[in-house]
Design an enzyme around this catalytic site. Structure first.
Site, mmCIF file in Angstrom:
data_model
loop_
_atom_site.group_PDB
_atom_site.id
_atom_site.type_symbol
_atom_site.label_atom_id
_atom_site.label_comp_id
_atom_site.label_asym_id
_atom_site.label_seq_id
_atom_site.Cartn_x
_atom_site.Cartn_y
_atom_site.Cartn_z
ATOM 1 N N ARG A 123 30.038 41.559 43.465
ATOM 2 C CA ARG A 123 31.354 42.019 43.016
ATOM 3 C C ARG A 123 32.417 41.041 43.482
ATOM 4 O O ARG A 123 32.509 40.702 44.657
ATOM 5 C CB ARG A 123 31.659 43.412 43.580
ATOM 6 C CG ARG A 123 33.125 43.810 43.392
ATOM 7 C CD ARG A 123 33.312 44.938 42.484
ATOM 8 N NE ARG A 123 34.708 45.165 42.136
ATOM 9 C CZ ARG A 123 35.334 46.308 42.296
ATOM 10 N NH1 ARG A 123 34.694 47.350 42.778
ATOM 11 N NH2 ARG A 123 36.591 46.439 41.926
ATOM 12 N N ARG B 230 33.018 44.997 36.368
ATOM 13 C CA ARG B 230 32.442 44.782 37.695
ATOM 14 C C ARG B 230 30.944 45.075 37.704
ATOM 15 O O ARG B 230 30.485 45.947 36.981
ATOM 16 C CB ARG B 230 33.153 45.618 38.749
ATOM 17 C CG ARG B 230 33.050 47.106 38.521
ATOM 18 C CD ARG B 230 34.191 47.846 39.121
ATOM 19 N NE ARG B 230 35.319 47.767 38.228
ATOM 20 C CZ ARG B 230 36.269 48.653 38.149
ATOM 21 N NH1 ARG B 230 36.275 49.688 38.926
ATOM 22 N NH2 ARG B 230 37.260 48.527 37.310
ATOM 23 N N ASP C 287 30.818 49.197 41.750
ATOM 24 C CA ASP C 287 32.014 49.761 42.364
ATOM 25 C C ASP C 287 31.571 50.964 43.173
ATOM 26 O O ASP C 287 30.899 51.860 42.638
ATOM 27 C CB ASP C 287 32.995 50.187 41.261
ATOM 28 C CG ASP C 287 34.342 50.638 41.804
ATOM 29 O OD1 ASP C 287 34.724 50.201 42.908
ATOM 30 O OD2 ASP C 287 35.025 51.426 41.119
ATOM 31 N N ASP D 260 33.276 53.828 45.462
ATOM 32 C CA ASP D 260 34.529 54.435 45.918
ATOM 33 C C ASP D 260 34.237 55.589 46.860
ATOM 34 O O ASP D 260 33.457 56.486 46.516
ATOM 35 C CB ASP D 260 35.338 54.976 44.732
ATOM 36 C CG ASP D 260 35.997 53.894 43.914
ATOM 37 O OD1 ASP D 260 36.305 52.826 44.472
ATOM 38 O OD2 ASP D 260 36.205 54.114 42.707
#
Length: 191
Positions: free
Chosen positions: A92, A101, A104, A106
């Site tokens: 990334r 991307r 990811d 989160d």
């Protein structure tokens, strides 16, 4: 249970995962396997896999999204640092906000922690408005309460437009012809 794996009473944290480049499902599986190898983190739940339209710049491929639950003895900042390290290891590169991307990760929720720091806000500031996060999260933590509503209620309010379930966890976590680092012989999560 490995000595580096936290007990079932350790704080629970929930993560959203997404990828829209390359072999998207492979990036998600690899990220989960790497996350489970982090000392002080134990993967305990993984949602189905969902296909979703991108949020952000146009002309990028659709995402595959999922949610994961962990038990951890790491602080929120340490868990975020581990996630950022996994993202970097999987290629990334942050060049464009909400752009394409490989992976990811989160940090959405960490127990009852509420915090707002420059690099980390908990609960995730856009959690309540993103169907592509809420649908998979509701699958593994639907009864969890956030600001007076359950995650399932937040998911219902956000709707499911543009979010399509494509595979259950046992299907997408299994790699044909290979032993999965995440599933036991019966298709259950290894932990």
């Amino acid at each position: 249970m490995s000595p580096s794996k936290p007990a079932a009473t350790a704080p629970a944290a929930f993560l959203g995962l997404g990828s829209n480049q390359g072999d998207r499902a492979a990036f998600l599986r690899d990220a989960l396997a790497r996350l489970d190898l982090v000392p002080g983190v134990r993967l305990v739940a993984v949602s189905s896999l969902y296909a979703t339209a991108p949020v952000g710049p146009p002309d990028q491929p659709d995402f595959l999204n999922a949610a994961a639950g962990v038990r951890t003895i790491l602080s929120p900042g340490e868990l975020l640092a581990a996630c950022l390290g996994i993202e970097a290891a999987l290629g990334r590169v942050r060049t464009e906000r909400w752009g394409p991307r490989t992976i990811d990760l989160d940090l959405l929720l960490y127990g009852e922690v509420r915090m707002a720091e420059p690099d980390l806000e908990l609960p995730h500031p856009r959690l309540r408005e993103r169907a592509f996060v809420l649908q998979p999260l509701a699958e593994i933590a639907g009864q969890l309460r956030l600001e007076g509503r359950t995650i399932a209620e937040w998911a219902a309010a956000a709707g499911d437009t543009g979010v399509r379930r494509v595979a259950g966890p046992r299907e997408w976590l299994r790699v044909p012809g290979r032993e999965s680092p995440l599933l036991d012989q019966n298709g259950g999560l290894l932990n």
